[in-house]
Structures are given as structure tokens and as C-alpha cells.
Design a protein around this motif. Sequence first.
Motif, PDB file in Angstrom:
ATOM      1  N   GLU A   1    -125.271  -5.002 -62.487  1.00 16.87           N
ATOM      2  CA  GLU A   1    -123.997  -5.015 -63.016  1.00 16.87           C
ATOM      3  C   GLU A   1    -124.196  -5.274 -64.505  1.00 16.87           C
ATOM      4  O   GLU A   1    -123.497  -4.771 -65.436  1.00 16.87           O
ATOM      5  CB  GLU A   1    -123.070  -6.226 -62.742  1.00 16.87           C
TER       6      GLU A   1
ATOM      7  N   LYS B   1    -125.877  -8.476 -59.100  1.00 17.86           N
ATOM      8  CA  LYS B   1    -125.411  -9.119 -60.392  1.00 17.86           C
ATOM      9  C   LYS B   1    -126.271  -8.433 -61.368  1.00 17.86           C
ATOM     10  O   LYS B   1    -125.922  -8.344 -62.596  1.00 17.86           O
ATOM     11  CB  LYS B   1    -125.611 -10.704 -60.097  1.00 17.86           C
TER      12      LYS B   1
ATOM     13  N   THR C   1    -107.436  -6.341 -54.852  1.00 13.42           N
ATOM     14  CA  THR C   1    -108.597  -5.062 -54.950  1.00 13.42           C
ATOM     15  C   THR C   1    -107.860  -4.213 -53.709  1.00 13.42           C
ATOM     16  O   THR C   1    -107.451  -4.596 -52.713  1.00 13.42           O
ATOM     17  CB  THR C   1    -109.891  -5.544 -54.346  1.00 13.42           C
TER      18      THR C   1
ATOM     19  N   VAL D   1    -116.244  -9.846 -65.730  1.00 15.43           N
ATOM     20  CA  VAL D   1    -116.335  -8.787 -64.813  1.00 15.43           C
ATOM     21  C   VAL D   1    -117.324  -9.264 -63.550  1.00 15.43           C
ATOM     22  O   VAL D   1    -116.916  -9.155 -62.400  1.00 15.43           O
ATOM     23  CB  VAL D   1    -116.456  -7.275 -65.350  1.00 15.43           C
TER      24      VAL D   1
ATOM     25  N   SER E   1    -110.975 -12.066 -51.572  1.00 14.66           N
ATOM     26  CA  SER E   1    -111.114 -11.452 -52.642  1.00 14.66           C
ATOM     27  C   SER E   1    -110.681 -12.497 -53.880  1.00 14.66           C
ATOM     28  O   SER E   1    -109.919 -13.446 -53.673  1.00 14.66           O
ATOM     29  CB  SER E   1    -109.877 -10.507 -52.703  1.00 14.66           C
ATOM     30  N   GLN E   2    -111.533 -12.390 -54.982  1.00 13.69           N
ATOM     31  CA  GLN E   2    -111.108 -13.162 -56.137  1.00 13.69           C
ATOM     32  C   GLN E   2    -109.841 -12.893 -56.551  1.00 13.69           C
ATOM     33  O   GLN E   2    -108.963 -13.712 -56.642  1.00 13.69           O
ATOM     34  CB  GLN E   2    -112.111 -12.897 -57.108  1.00 13.69           C
ATOM     35  N   SER E   3    -109.507 -11.710 -57.003  1.00 12.25           N
ATOM     36  CA  SER E   3    -108.274 -11.204 -57.602  1.00 12.25           C
ATOM     37  C   SER E   3    -107.222 -11.099 -56.862  1.00 12.25           C
ATOM     38  O   SER E   3    -105.856 -11.485 -57.294  1.00 12.25           O
ATOM     39  CB  SER E   3    -108.601  -9.543 -58.381  1.00 12.25           C
TER      40      SER E   3
ATOM     41  N   SER F   1    -118.740 -11.385 -60.867  1.00  8.70           N
ATOM     42  CA  SER F   1    -118.243 -12.618 -60.514  1.00  8.70           C
ATOM     43  C   SER F   1    -119.308 -13.673 -60.292  1.00  8.70           C
ATOM     44  O   SER F   1    -120.607 -13.341 -59.992  1.00  8.70           O
ATOM     45  CB  SER F   1    -117.522 -12.327 -58.906  1.00  8.70           C
TER      46      SER F   1
END
Length: 359
Positions: A245, A242, A110, A156, A105-107, A158
Motif C-alpha cells: 500500500e 501494508k 465500507t 489511508v 470495520s474501522q470507518s 490502517s
Amino acid sequence: DAEGYTHFMRKEIHEQPGAVERALGGRLDERFHTAHLGGLNLDAREARGIRRVKILGCGSAYYAGQVGAQLIEELARIPADAEPASEFRYRNPVVEPDTLYIAVSQSGETYDTLVAVQELRRKGGRVLGVVNAVGSAIARECDGGVYLHAGPEIAVASTKAYTSQAVVFALLALHLGRIRDLSPSDGRRICEGLRRLPGQIEEILKQEDRIAALAADLATYRSMLFIGRVRGWPIARESAQKLKEVSYVHAEAYPSSELKHGPLALVNPELPTVAIVPDDDLLDKNQSTLGEIRARRGRVLTVGHRELGDDSLVVPKSEPELDPILLTIPLQLLAYHAAVALGNDVDKPRNLAKSVTVE
Ligand code: F6R
């Protein structure tokens, strides 16, 4: 403000050479041709006892997890797969003591991924985190892990976090491989390949003007197909996502091998295909797939190591195992410039939030 760049997404795409340097920073061991990852909390004996690896994440983190599963299976010869954390948490999965679970996970916030980790921990699973945000909820829940050190990701969509995740998985696969069956010479080959990545990413970024022109042209279509085989398959999935999005152009990703089992029916001059075609042992197979598409007058854009037709994006050659890292980058630029050409709010696409902290 995106510090001189038009958008954060573009800034973050251009930050990737540095992000990769930081992901590698101090982790490669040139003497023993391996990688050291401080926070794993997994000693060599435990690592040799792992019988299976299961990687969990959502969206781009899940696709990076698919890249990671392939790397771990190839380099460490441990059966590995990736699954969306959002699915895993709802299906009462069997939790095995000799499986290594990895949450990506980046954040680190999640919700679906966090709940999957909590459920695993409740049932005695050992979970590592591959996380960007230091001290985040997921990082705190895990038994150990590796930070990306990619720096904050604001857009937003990634980009640099995805790339750093793939690099961290290569390090983890190298580490696990070298305490199991990976030879010193293959270890050295992967170390050297990793070291070359930042410079090679710089080379790809120099093609931005050409990619922008292609993107403006492709953005006029309503729908696109993205295809790739084996290592190319997660690249196709990540790149299609991508494009969807940020440009809102419909895109569908398929394994190249599945084309004849259904989606070939869609191919016509109105549906362009982006094909991931690296110079690897599958080049012949991939070229015959391109022939099938062209025979139906489908337009093709290839991404690989050589010119393969009218529209080809050529990237520097890496070690084949590391292809998913470099081949994704021109397609981040393609998605970005398609969105710019269509006048979209690139950094804040409609309906999306940077971190999904709800069910
Ligand atoms: C894709 C994207 C999302 C996130 C996903 C997971 O560009 O931004 O698919 O990758 O929501 O987010 P993290 O990595 O924060 O868990």
C-alpha cells in the motif's frame, strides 16, 4: 497537520499503546479472569448456543478478522473463520441461526461490509460489529457490538485500528471462552498478557531507528515474500499488504507451510523474505523453513522473540495467543520507512481512498 509527526501514519503507529489502553479500558475483570463487553446484546445462554463464528471485513479489517477467528477458536473452542466481506456478499452464503456473524470495520462505512451485514440481517443472521467510528452505518445496522475507541485514523494505511481490532477480538474470545470451557488460570494468563501489551508496544517503538535503516535497505528490492505459520499467517498477510500500500514494493504473503508447494521456486538473492518466527511450539518447523530459503541464497528478515540470523527484529514475549498483536507492529514501521525512503506520499497512497464507500 500530523501534530509534530512527519506523517499521520507514523503518528498513528506511535499512538498504539494508548489505543490498546482504550480498547481494554474497563473491560477486563480481574476477579473472574474474563472480559465484559457492554454492547454485545448477547446473554450467556445465547453465547453458549453459538456453534460457529464467521467474521467479515475488507483489507486489514479482514486480516484482523483472521486473527480474531484464531483467537475465538483457541480460547472459546468455537469453530471460526474469516472471509472478505466483498466475496461473501456475492456468493449467496448459507445463513445459519446458530452462527455468530461479526463485521469488522474501522470507518464503519465500507460499502462491501455494509451490504454483507444488510444481507445477513435480511436472512435472520445475528451480526455483531467491531467498529471504530461511533454511530457509523455498519455500527447502526448491527444487533450489537464493540467499539474500538482507537480515535480517528487519518492515514489511508490502517495501523492502530488493526491493532485495536485484534485486541477487541482477544477480549471477545476471552469473554466467550470463560462462559464456555476456558479455565480460570488460562483466563488470568490472557488478562495479564493483555495488560502488558501497551508497555511492550512502547518497547517495540524504541527500535524505530534500526527498523528505518533496514527498511531503506529492503526498499531497494522489487519484490518481497512474507511468510508465517498459523498465528504468523495473518501477520504475514497484513504486513505484506501494508508494504504494498505505502511503498508500492510488490509483496506476497504465503503460509510458511505452502512454500514448498510453489513459491519456493521464486526464492533467489533478489527476493528477500520476511519470516514471522515466534518462540512457540512451531519454532522448529519455522527454523527448517528458514534453512530452505537460505539454502537458495534468499535473504531473510525474521520477526520473533530471539535473534535468528543476520537480520532479526526481536519483540518482547507475550502470551502466544496474543503474538499477532505485537509481531505486526515492527512491520508497520518497516512499511512506513520503506515508503519514506522511496519518497512516496505515505498518508495518501496512489489509487486508494480511506474508506471505500462504493461497489
Ligand atoms: C489497509 C486499509 C484497507 C482497509 C479496508 C477496510 O491498510 O486501509 O485495507 O482496512 O478498506 O476499511 P474499514 O476498516 O474502514 O472497513
